[in-house]
Each structure stands twice: as C-alpha cells, then as structure tokens.
Design a protein around this motif. Structure first.
Motif, PDB file in Angstrom:
ATOM      1  N   GLU A   1       0.832  -1.210   0.000  1.00 49.75           N
ATOM      2  CA  GLU A   1       0.000   0.000   0.000  1.00 49.75           C
ATOM      3  C   GLU A   1       0.863   1.255   0.000  1.00 49.75           C
ATOM      4  O   GLU A   1       0.634   2.191  -0.770  1.00 49.75           O
ATOM      5  N   SER A   2       1.866   1.269   0.872  1.00 51.88           N
ATOM      6  CA  SER A   2       2.720   2.447   1.005  1.00 51.88           C
ATOM      7  C   SER A   2       3.487   2.737  -0.291  1.00 51.88           C
ATOM      8  O   SER A   2       3.622   3.899  -0.698  1.00 51.88           O
ATOM      9  N   ASN A   3       3.964   1.695  -0.945  1.00 53.97           N
ATOM     10  CA  ASN A   3       4.745   1.869  -2.173  1.00 53.97           C
ATOM     11  C   ASN A   3       3.921   2.468  -3.306  1.00 53.97           C
ATOM     12  O   ASN A   3       4.474   3.026  -4.255  1.00 53.97           O
ATOM     13  N   PHE A   4       2.614   2.338  -3.215  1.00 52.65           N
ATOM     14  CA  PHE A   4       1.726   2.865  -4.256  1.00 52.65           C
ATOM     15  C   PHE A   4       1.447   4.354  -4.078  1.00 52.65           C
ATOM     16  O   PHE A   4       1.001   5.024  -5.004  1.00 52.65           O
ATOM     17  N   GLU A   5       1.732   4.870  -2.881  1.00 49.78           N
ATOM     18  CA  GLU A   5       1.344   6.243  -2.538  1.00 49.78           C
ATOM     19  C   GLU A   5       2.460   7.225  -2.910  1.00 49.78           C
ATOM     20  O   GLU A   5       3.073   7.865  -2.064  1.00 49.78           O
ATOM     21  N   LEU A   6       2.683   7.354  -4.222  1.00 51.52           N
ATOM     22  CA  LEU A   6       3.783   8.172  -4.738  1.00 51.52           C
ATOM     23  C   LEU A   6       3.303   9.366  -5.549  1.00 51.52           C
ATOM     24  O   LEU A   6       4.133  10.188  -5.966  1.00 51.52           O
ATOM     25  N   PHE A   7       2.021   9.469  -5.778  1.00 50.84           N
ATOM     26  CA  PHE A   7       1.522  10.415  -6.775  1.00 50.84           C
ATOM     27  C   PHE A   7       0.846  11.641  -6.175  1.00 50.84           C
ATOM     28  O   PHE A   7       0.236  12.427  -6.890  1.00 50.84           O
ATOM     29  N   ASP A   8       1.009  11.812  -4.857  1.00 49.16           N
ATOM     30  CA  ASP A   8       0.409  12.971  -4.195  1.00 49.16           C
ATOM     31  C   ASP A   8       1.474  13.933  -3.674  1.00 49.16           C
ATOM     32  O   ASP A   8       1.182  14.824  -2.876  1.00 49.16           O
ATOM     33  N   PHE A   9       2.714  13.761  -4.106  1.00 51.12           N
ATOM     34  CA  PHE A   9       3.771  14.702  -3.737  1.00 51.12           C
ATOM     35  C   PHE A   9       4.841  14.687  -4.815  1.00 51.12           C
ATOM     36  O   PHE A   9       4.895  13.791  -5.657  1.00 51.12           O
ATOM     37  N   GLU A  10       5.693  15.706  -4.798  1.00 54.08           N
ATOM     38  CA  GLU A  10       6.769  15.820  -5.775  1.00 54.08           C
ATOM     39  C   GLU A  10       8.011  16.357  -5.080  1.00 54.08           C
ATOM     40  O   GLU A  10       7.948  17.362  -4.367  1.00 54.08           O
ATOM     41  N   LEU A  11       9.124  15.707  -5.262  1.00 54.13           N
ATOM     42  CA  LEU A  11      10.373  16.147  -4.655  1.00 54.13           C
ATOM     43  C   LEU A  11      10.862  17.424  -5.323  1.00 54.13           C
ATOM     44  O   LEU A  11      10.808  17.562  -6.544  1.00 54.13           O
ATOM     45  N   SER A  12      11.347  18.336  -4.514  1.00 52.76           N
ATOM     46  CA  SER A  12      11.884  19.590  -5.036  1.00 52.76           C
ATOM     47  C   SER A  12      13.207  19.339  -5.756  1.00 52.76           C
ATOM     48  O   SER A  12      13.856  18.307  -5.539  1.00 52.76           O
ATOM     49  N   PRO A  13      13.645  20.271  -6.603  1.00 50.42           N
ATOM     50  CA  PRO A  13      14.961  20.126  -7.242  1.00 50.42           C
ATOM     51  C   PRO A  13      16.083  19.957  -6.222  1.00 50.42           C
ATOM     52  O   PRO A  13      17.035  19.195  -6.466  1.00 50.42           O
ATOM     53  N   GLU A  14      15.980  20.640  -5.097  1.00 51.61           N
ATOM     54  CA  GLU A  14      17.013  20.520  -4.064  1.00 51.61           C
ATOM     55  C   GLU A  14      17.036  19.116  -3.468  1.00 51.61           C
ATOM     56  O   GLU A  14      18.115  18.558  -3.212  1.00 51.61           O
ATOM     57  N   ASP A  15      15.856  18.544  -3.246  1.00 53.85           N
ATOM     58  CA  ASP A  15      15.799  17.192  -2.695  1.00 53.85           C
ATOM     59  C   ASP A  15      16.241  16.160  -3.731  1.00 53.85           C
ATOM     60  O   ASP A  15      16.885  15.159  -3.384  1.00 53.85           O
ATOM     61  N   MET A  16      15.922  16.390  -4.988  1.00 55.62           N
ATOM     62  CA  MET A  16      16.419  15.505  -6.046  1.00 55.62           C
ATOM     63  C   MET A  16      17.953  15.544  -6.085  1.00 55.62           C
ATOM     64  O   MET A  16      18.616  14.499  -6.219  1.00 55.62           O
ATOM     65  N   ALA A  17      18.521  16.738  -5.935  1.00 58.60           N
ATOM     66  CA  ALA A  17      19.979  16.870  -5.941  1.00 58.60           C
ATOM     67  C   ALA A  17      20.590  16.149  -4.741  1.00 58.60           C
ATOM     68  O   ALA A  17      21.659  15.524  -4.854  1.00 58.60           O
ATOM     69  N   MET A  18      19.931  16.222  -3.597  1.00 62.42           N
ATOM     70  CA  MET A  18      20.426  15.512  -2.421  1.00 62.42           C
ATOM     71  C   MET A  18      20.456  14.010  -2.670  1.00 62.42           C
ATOM     72  O   MET A  18      21.427  13.320  -2.344  1.00 62.42           O
ATOM     73  N   LEU A  19      19.391  13.492  -3.277  1.00 66.58           N
ATOM     74  CA  LEU A  19      19.353  12.060  -3.582  1.00 66.58           C
ATOM     75  C   LEU A  19      20.367  11.700  -4.670  1.00 66.58           C
ATOM     76  O   LEU A  19      20.943  10.610  -4.653  1.00 66.58           O
ATOM     77  N   ASP A  20      20.605  12.624  -5.606  1.00 70.33           N
ATOM     78  CA  ASP A  20      21.651  12.392  -6.604  1.00 70.33           C
ATOM     79  C   ASP A  20      23.006  12.153  -5.941  1.00 70.33           C
ATOM     80  O   ASP A  20      23.841  11.398  -6.462  1.00 70.33           O
ATOM     81  N   SER A  21      23.228  12.801  -4.805  1.00 67.72           N
ATOM     82  CA  SER A  21      24.533  12.700  -4.138  1.00 67.72           C
ATOM     83  C   SER A  21      24.816  11.304  -3.595  1.00 67.72           C
ATOM     84  O   SER A  21      25.951  10.987  -3.249  1.00 67.72           O
ATOM     85  N   PHE A  22      23.791  10.446  -3.518  1.00 74.09           N
ATOM     86  CA  PHE A  22      23.987   9.060  -3.062  1.00 74.09           C
ATOM     87  C   PHE A  22      24.674   8.213  -4.128  1.00 74.09           C
ATOM     88  O   PHE A  22      25.206   7.147  -3.830  1.00 74.09           O
TER      89      PHE A  22
END
Length: 336
Positions: free
Chosen positions: A290-311
């Motif tokens: 159920e939790s894995n399906f709940e992805l379509f009600d939010f959007e990561l900001s460019p800053e948060d995408m960049a943080m995840l890119d750093s991984f």
C-alpha cells in the motif's frame, strides 16, 4: 526529465479500488504501461498469490514477473482470482514476464513464451522482455535464488534471440517486447537489426545507481525504462560484506521524508519515478504494498532531487558476475 515526460507521455486512469489514480507511460507502440508495478522476485512460496491479489485491490495494474522467479503459476492464480471476483478485467492489467538466459536460441523463444503463458494462465502478455543479453546452458541443478550457479555462458547472439521475441508479437503471444540489462551500445546494435523496436529496457535504478545517462539515452530513443531494485535490493542472497547498502534509516532520507509526510522508501521511489522511470518495488507485506503505491500525491523539489543524486556511487546491487566472461556481458567496456 519526469516533468517533461508527464506532459507528453502520461495519462490518468482510475482504479476500481478506493478511487485511486495512477499515471501510465505511452510506449512507442501506443500501448499504455502503468508507471508503478509490483515486483515479484524472491517471494516465498505462498506469498506471491496473496501479494498480487492485495496489490490489485490497492490499485496496482502492472505486475512484473519472470520465468526465473519460479512463481508465475502463483501469480497467475492471483490474477485469476481478481478477474473472477470482478475487481478487474484482463484488459485492465499490464503483465510483464521475461525470457530466461537458457532459452536464447531462436527456436526456443516461442516455446518458452508459451510456457510462461501457461504458468500465468493467460493468452497473451502485455510485455515480454529478454532478461539478459547473455545466453547460458544449465549444467547442474537450477537455483532461482542463485540463477547463474552451475550454468555456462554460450555464444548465442541476442539479435537472434530478439528475432524470436518478434515472432511472439506476430503470433499474438505478446503485445510488446523489450529487453532488460542492456547497455547503450547493445541497444544501438539491436535497433540497427530489429524489425520491431523494443519498447522497454528494464535496468537497476536506485539512489546508489541512478543511471541518469542510460535513462536519458533510452528516452532519446523513445524506449521506456523500468527500474528494478529501486530500494537497492537489500534481500539479495549474494550480497557481500562491504557492498554498498542503501540504508532506509539514513538521516538525509528521513529528513526529506518528514518534509512531505512520507517514509524513506516512498522518498526513494518518488526519486526513481522523477528520474523518468517505472519503479517495480517488490513486497509481500500488505502495508508496504500500500505504502509503495502512494507516490503520486507529492513531488520532490529540485534541491531534494539533488540531495538524492549525491547518493550515487555506481553501487550496483545486481552484478551478475558469473556472466562476465561472455562478450555480451553488459556492465563492462562501455560508459553506460
């Protein structure tokens, strides 16, 4: 990239369950593929049928399978149960399965596809993928948890194998065909020979291995990308001490999750989605499904995408090292 894709390629379809909606990608042959799927690898006996039934009730319409996983029959039983009880119709579902390495000779492909269809209890597949570009022959007892054990690599050109997949489309056994674990050079070569274009390349994508170059390359070729092991495949049986681990307890992930009221896995899956891919997280746990399906009600900001890119550390979880002596091994000799 995701925002570009959402404008051009996505449409909304309504789930029969709780009014949920999920987006879908329009593939290069016009077939629509839901942009979240249920992965089914390493499901224990008895788990896959229950997981599929629950996932369909939640709203999943995309189920990712493979002959290798040894649970196609269970998955088929779960699909049948949900069709029989009226939750879905067959045409509501997008079912993928994969041709294993030991069936790469052209005359073996159609029988292998028919075997998967029999296991699944279906008359057609929505997508049939070549699991790897490397052909093999089994020498000993087959182990789905260690699929390359007691197998030798043999010289069968994946172009020959592709011709067998094309015949599956002509015979109506599969609506779409694609590949998995292909690098950029292999895709280019395949496209130069193919009479039917691949619609999909299924590859490992997660924060430790974001594969941005390969994703962009596929996008330019109008080939969609499915992301396997989007959470880093922590249960993989071949993991060694010192291998990169994607920790769901990483403080950076937790902090991002708090901003959106989401869990670390949801943040990771949303990241993989916004990279422009179709994540297929595996789970047999009802709450995580159920939790894995709940992805379509939010959007990561460019800053948060960049943080995840750093991984990103080129931290591949699925190396398939036993295939390395094949000239078709996809993870060496190319940039991406």
């Amino acid at each position: 990239m995701y925002l570009e894709m959402s404008a051009k390629y996505l449409y909304k379809f309504f789930s029969t369950c709780a009014g949920k909606m999920a987006p879908a990608v329009v593939l290069n042959n016009g077939v629509k593929c839901p942009q979240i799927g249920l992965g089914t690898w390493l499901s224990n006996p008895g788990e896959a049928q229950k997981a599929v039934k629950h996932a369909i009730d939640v709203g999943y319409r995309h189920i990712d399978c493979a002959w290798l996983y040894g649970n196609e029959q269970e998955i088929g039983e779960g699909i049948k149960d949900k069709i029989d009880d009226g939750t879905v119709k067959r045409e509501d579902l997008f079912i993928t399965t994969k041709l294993w390495n030991t069936f790469h000779q052209k005359d073996q492909v159609i029988p292998a596809c028919k075997d998967s269809l029999k296991n699944l209890g279906l008359t057609y597949l929505d997508l049939y993928l070549m699991h790897w570009p490397v052909a093999q022959r089994n020498l000993g007892k087959f182990d789905k948890n260690l699929p390359f054990k007691d197998a030798v690599n043999i010289d069968v050109d994946y172009v020959e194998t592709w011709q067998g997949l094309e015949e599956c489309v002509r015979l109506g056994l599969a609506k779409s065909i694609g590949v998995s674990n292909f690098n950029s050079k292999q895709l280019e070569r395949l496209l130069s020979c193919a009479k039917i274009r691949p619609v999909m390349n299924q590859i490992e994508v997660n924060p430790n291995l974001n594969q941005k170059k390969l994703i962009s390359f596929c996008k330019d070729l109008d080939i969609a990308v499915t992301a396997y092991s989007p959470l880093g495949s922590p249960a993989r049986p071949w993991a060694k001490p010192g291998d990169p681990i994607l920790s769901l307890n990483d403080p950076k992930l937790i902090a991002i999750g708090k901003k959106y009221g989401k869990t670390s896995p949801q943040v990771i899956l949303r990241y993989v989605l916004q990279l422009g891919t179709i994540p297929i997280p595996k789970s047999s746990n009802p709450k995580r499904i159920e939790s894995n399906f709940e992805l379509f009600d939010f959007e990561l900001s460019p800053e948060d995408m960049a943080m995840l890119d750093s991984f990103d550390c080129n931290g591949r979880a699925v190396h398939a090292e036993e295939l390395k002596d094949s000239k078709y091994y996809p993870f060496k000799g190319v940039e991406f």
